[in-house]
Design a protein around this motif. Structure first.
Motif, PDB file in Angstrom:
ATOM      1  N   ALA A  44     -18.179 -54.634 -59.412  1.00 55.52           N
ATOM      2  CA  ALA A  44     -17.292 -53.534 -60.434  1.00 55.52           C
ATOM      3  C   ALA A  44     -17.699 -52.344 -61.139  1.00 55.52           C
ATOM      4  N   ILE A  45     -19.195 -52.266 -60.242  1.00 58.96           N
ATOM      5  CA  ILE A  45     -19.623 -51.061 -61.397  1.00 58.96           C
ATOM      6  C   ILE A  45     -19.647 -49.978 -60.260  1.00 58.96           C
ATOM      7  N   ALA A  46     -19.121 -50.789 -58.757  1.00 59.67           N
ATOM      8  CA  ALA A  46     -19.734 -50.152 -58.273  1.00 59.67           C
ATOM      9  C   ALA A  46     -18.553 -49.484 -57.406  1.00 59.67           C
ATOM     10  N   LEU A  47     -17.006 -49.860 -58.060  1.00 60.83           N
ATOM     11  CA  LEU A  47     -15.875 -49.712 -57.826  1.00 60.83           C
ATOM     12  C   LEU A  47     -15.362 -48.763 -59.203  1.00 60.83           C
ATOM     13  N   LEU A  48     -16.073 -49.304 -60.375  1.00 58.60           N
ATOM     14  CA  LEU A  48     -15.563 -47.832 -61.514  1.00 58.60           C
ATOM     15  C   LEU A  48     -16.178 -46.969 -61.435  1.00 58.60           C
ATOM     16  N   THR A  49     -17.629 -46.836 -60.555  1.00 53.68           N
ATOM     17  CA  THR A  49     -18.308 -45.524 -60.503  1.00 53.68           C
ATOM     18  C   THR A  49     -17.536 -44.476 -59.248  1.00 53.68           C
ATOM     19  N   SER A  50     -17.036 -45.372 -58.248  1.00 56.14           N
ATOM     20  CA  SER A  50     -16.259 -44.588 -57.424  1.00 56.14           C
ATOM     21  C   SER A  50     -15.306 -43.966 -57.820  1.00 56.14           C
ATOM     22  N   GLY A  51     -14.474 -44.456 -58.927  1.00 55.61           N
ATOM     23  CA  GLY A  51     -13.815 -43.832 -59.747  1.00 55.61           C
ATOM     24  C   GLY A  51     -13.413 -42.825 -60.535  1.00 55.61           C
ATOM     25  N   GLN A  64      -8.930 -28.795 -55.604  1.00 51.18           N
ATOM     26  CA  GLN A  64      -8.245 -28.660 -54.452  1.00 51.18           C
ATOM     27  C   GLN A  64      -8.725 -29.366 -52.956  1.00 51.18           C
ATOM     28  N   VAL A  65     -10.165 -30.405 -53.417  1.00 48.68           N
ATOM     29  CA  VAL A  65     -10.075 -30.997 -52.532  1.00 48.68           C
ATOM     30  C   VAL A  65      -9.696 -32.457 -52.254  1.00 48.68           C
ATOM     31  N   PRO A  66      -8.831 -33.160 -52.068  1.00 47.29           N
ATOM     32  CA  PRO A  66      -8.765 -34.220 -51.875  1.00 47.29           C
ATOM     33  C   PRO A  66      -9.525 -35.502 -50.624  1.00 47.29           C
ATOM     34  N   ALA A  67     -10.298 -35.688 -51.988  1.00 51.66           N
ATOM     35  CA  ALA A  67     -11.467 -36.920 -51.104  1.00 51.66           C
ATOM     36  C   ALA A  67     -12.140 -37.440 -52.300  1.00 51.66           C
ATOM     37  N   TYR A  68     -12.649 -38.818 -51.269  1.00 51.32           N
ATOM     38  CA  TYR A  68     -12.459 -40.486 -52.190  1.00 51.32           C
ATOM     39  C   TYR A  68     -13.976 -40.165 -51.498  1.00 51.32           C
ATOM     40  N   LEU A  69     -14.689 -40.431 -53.318  1.00 55.38           N
ATOM     41  CA  LEU A  69     -15.790 -40.944 -53.177  1.00 55.38           C
ATOM     42  C   LEU A  69     -16.550 -42.198 -53.319  1.00 55.38           C
ATOM     43  N   GLY A  70     -16.877 -42.953 -52.294  1.00 55.42           N
ATOM     44  CA  GLY A  70     -17.286 -44.398 -52.611  1.00 55.42           C
ATOM     45  C   GLY A  70     -18.992 -44.280 -52.308  1.00 55.42           C
ATOM     46  N   SER A  71     -19.286 -45.403 -52.315  1.00 61.84           N
ATOM     47  CA  SER A  71     -20.937 -46.444 -52.152  1.00 61.84           C
ATOM     48  C   SER A  71     -21.384 -45.904 -50.971  1.00 61.84           C
ATOM     49  N   SER A  72     -22.428 -44.836 -50.581  1.00 63.93           N
ATOM     50  CA  SER A  72     -23.104 -44.220 -49.498  1.00 63.93           C
ATOM     51  C   SER A  72     -23.720 -45.680 -49.370  1.00 63.93           C
ATOM     52  N   PHE A  73     -23.626 -45.985 -47.729  1.00 61.79           N
ATOM     53  CA  PHE A  73     -25.056 -46.381 -47.005  1.00 61.79           C
ATOM     54  C   PHE A  73     -26.681 -45.849 -46.534  1.00 61.79           C
ATOM     55  N   ALA A  74     -26.008 -44.657 -47.032  1.00 59.70           N
ATOM     56  CA  ALA A  74     -27.373 -44.052 -46.473  1.00 59.70           C
ATOM     57  C   ALA A  74     -29.106 -44.241 -47.563  1.00 59.70           C
ATOM     58  N   PHE A  75     -27.879 -45.214 -48.209  1.00 61.24           N
ATOM     59  CA  PHE A  75     -29.737 -45.537 -49.987  1.00 61.24           C
ATOM     60  C   PHE A  75     -29.565 -47.147 -50.353  1.00 61.24           C
ATOM     61  N   ILE A  76     -28.800 -48.023 -48.603  1.00 63.60           N
ATOM     62  CA  ILE A  76     -29.276 -49.477 -48.568  1.00 63.60           C
ATOM     63  C   ILE A  76     -30.608 -49.172 -49.086  1.00 63.60           C
ATOM     64  N   ILE A 322     -11.351 -48.084 -61.336  1.00 66.90           N
ATOM     65  CA  ILE A 322     -11.139 -48.314 -62.076  1.00 66.90           C
ATOM     66  C   ILE A 322     -10.501 -49.361 -62.445  1.00 66.90           C
ATOM     67  N   LEU A 323      -9.509 -49.323 -62.973  1.00 67.40           N
ATOM     68  CA  LEU A 323      -8.792 -50.953 -63.447  1.00 67.40           C
ATOM     69  C   LEU A 323      -8.914 -51.784 -63.254  1.00 67.40           C
ATOM     70  N   PHE A 324      -8.929 -52.077 -61.331  1.00 67.92           N
ATOM     71  CA  PHE A 324      -9.331 -53.262 -60.912  1.00 67.92           C
ATOM     72  C   PHE A 324     -10.928 -53.320 -61.670  1.00 67.92           C
ATOM     73  N   SER A 325     -11.913 -53.005 -61.554  1.00 69.24           N
ATOM     74  CA  SER A 325     -13.225 -53.306 -61.643  1.00 69.24           C
ATOM     75  C   SER A 325     -13.462 -53.912 -63.345  1.00 69.24           C
ATOM     76  N   PHE A 326     -11.908 -53.726 -63.765  1.00 70.06           N
ATOM     77  CA  PHE A 326     -11.808 -54.629 -65.094  1.00 70.06           C
ATOM     78  C   PHE A 326     -11.341 -55.806 -65.000  1.00 70.06           C
ATOM     79  N   ILE A 327     -10.882 -56.493 -64.052  1.00 68.65           N
ATOM     80  CA  ILE A 327     -10.573 -57.504 -63.330  1.00 68.65           C
ATOM     81  C   ILE A 327     -11.301 -58.435 -63.249  1.00 68.65           C
ATOM     82  N   GLY A 328     -12.071 -59.300 -64.075  1.00 67.59           N
ATOM     83  CA  GLY A 328     -12.924 -60.442 -63.625  1.00 67.59           C
ATOM     84  C   GLY A 328     -12.539 -61.298 -62.640  1.00 67.59           C
ATOM     85  N   LYS A 329     -11.536 -61.347 -62.392  1.00 64.34           N
ATOM     86  CA  LYS A 329     -11.615 -62.855 -61.827  1.00 64.34           C
ATOM     87  C   LYS A 329     -11.497 -62.077 -60.501  1.00 64.34           C
TER      88      LYS A 329
END
Length: 428
Positions: A44-51, A64-76, A322-329
């Motif tokens: 949930a936090i990963a989803l929230l913080t990505s938004g 000016q830059v249409p890019a989406y930021l998600g969780s980085s695999f480099a840091f696993i 962000i909204l989905f991260s608050f849906i507990g189910k």
């Protein structure tokens, strides 16, 4: 290039806006929630913080830059090591210092231009390190796919391994036999198919789903509240050198996105701004308890197919995340995904990461008849995959991927015969 349907600053109609934004969210959600599952953080936090990170990135780059930021695999692996060393809080502190590196590099680029960083991080350094990222975690993926925990020990289980193979097969079929947006979501589709199969063979546990509320606050990890803010040299050398890789990845994504959108993002709004936006996203994520962020190729792929480049669609996807991260189910359902399913998708995903490093070597036509290139790549691969470590004391050591990245940069700078080739010369 095909004619654009929506350019960067154009707004879609409300109905299309919702559909297009949801499409972008689902394109990234599989990979974004997989990382926290592997390192012990909250999906949930990963989803929230990505938004949040995506919105911050868009603001910093002045829409000016249409890019989406998600969780980085480099840091696993760095997060796993940092967690074992000093708890999950150490990994969050490390993420914040990675963000600081982004800020410093951004400032230097603002003052001096981007050419120097392109020369410090040529393909012969970056590509083998990317390969290490995928190959070093290969044993983890195989263990997750084929074993279960019995009295704290990993024991082979054929039933669970079958779930991993079904997941892997579904993802491969999605990649190989589908076109369009479907082919860009192999992680999500593979997990869904594997999850359904897991239900048929009876390895799902819905206890958490029954207990979860529909609306729940994500489990934040706040410095000074949930963990003590202690900085150690070991922590810094575990996490910070990986910025070498993620900065290279960022540059590559900006170049590819620029080709798709037909704009030069390295010049306008500038690499310094996009790096700063990426760094601030990672900083905020670390402060809240989420994994480090990176721009996502999946979402670039969606734009390339749809020819819709609107930054407002990207912001819409961030709002949905962000909204989905608050849906507990929903978050509880994510936590019921069997380890075998995650292992099955990881086999493909980690392999693709490693293969992308190999592809970079091919695309840039790196000559392995050249002894210099052979030495640099060989040392990086063996040091990184082998987990070599330099111990300065009982509490200070550099090892694995971090050591491989540092050695790669040093070898490139000191060995004779260095060329002027850089990441900017050719990026597919």
């Amino acid at each position: 290039m095909s004619e654009k349907v929506l350019d960067v600053h154009e707004k879609p109609t409300v109905d299309r806006w919702l559909i297009l934004s949801l499409q972008h969210m689902f394109a990234m959600i599989g990979a974004t929630i997989l990382v926290p599952q592997l390192v012990g953080l909250s999906p949930a936090i990963a989803l929230l913080t990505s938004g949040i990170a995506t919105i911050v990135f868009v603001l910093v780059t002045r829409f000016q830059v249409p890019a989406y930021l998600g969780s980085s695999f480099a840091f696993i692996i760095p997060i796993q090591i940092a967690t074992k060393t000093g708890g999950i809080g150490s990994a969050m502190i490390g993420s914040m210092f990675v963000a600081l590196v982004y800020g410093i590099v951004s400032l230097l680029i603002w003052k001096t231009g981007p050419n120097w960083i392109m020369k410090v991080l040529p393909p012969i350094v970056v590509a083998p390190v990317i390969m290490v990222i995928g190959l070093a975690v290969a044993p983890v993926a195989v263990e997750m796919a084929s074993t279960i925990k019995v009295d704290g020990k990993a024991v082979y289980n054929l039933l669970h391994f079958s779930a991993a193979m079904v997941t892997l097969a579904a993802a491969i079929i999605c990649l190989m036999f589908f076109r369009g947006v479907i082919s860009l979501m192999p992680v999500l589709i593979g997990i869904i198919v594997g999850y359904i199969y897991s239900g048929f063979i009876g390895i799902l546990d819905f206890t958490k789903v029954k207990k979860a509320d529909w609306i729940e606050i994500p489990n934040f990890l706040l410095p000074g509240v949930d963990y003590e803010f202690i900085i150690t040299p070991t922590l810094l050398v575990i996490m910070v050198p990986i910025a070498i890789v993620t900065i290279s990845e960022h540059i590559g994504h900006q170049l590819v996105l620029g080709r798709v959108v037909e704009k030069d993002f390295i010049k306008d709004p500038g690499l310094n701004r996009s790096l700063l936006g990426d760094g601030l996203g990672t900083l905020i994520s670390g402060l809240l308890g989420g994994p480090p962020k990176t721009t996502y190729g999946e979402n670039i792929g969606v734009m390339a197919i749809t020819r819709i480049y609107s930054v407002y669609v990207i912001v819409g996807a961030a709002v949905f995340a962000i909204l989905f991260s608050f849906i507990g189910k929903m978050m509880a359902v994510i936590q019921t995904i069997p380890t075998a399913v995650l292992g099955g998708i990881s086999i493909l995903l980690f392999g693709i990461i490693a293969s992308s490093g190999l592809r970079m070597l091919v695309d840039h036509k790196v000559d392995f008849g050249n002894q210099r290139n052979l030495v640099i790549a060989s040392v990086i691969l063996v040091v990184g995959i082998g987990g070599a470590t330099i111990k300065f004391s009982e509490t200070f050591e550099i090892g694995g991927m971090a050591l491989a990245a540092i050695i790669g940069v040093v070898l490139n700078l000191v060995l004779p015969g260095r060329t002027n080739e850089s990441l900017i010369d050719k990026t597919e």
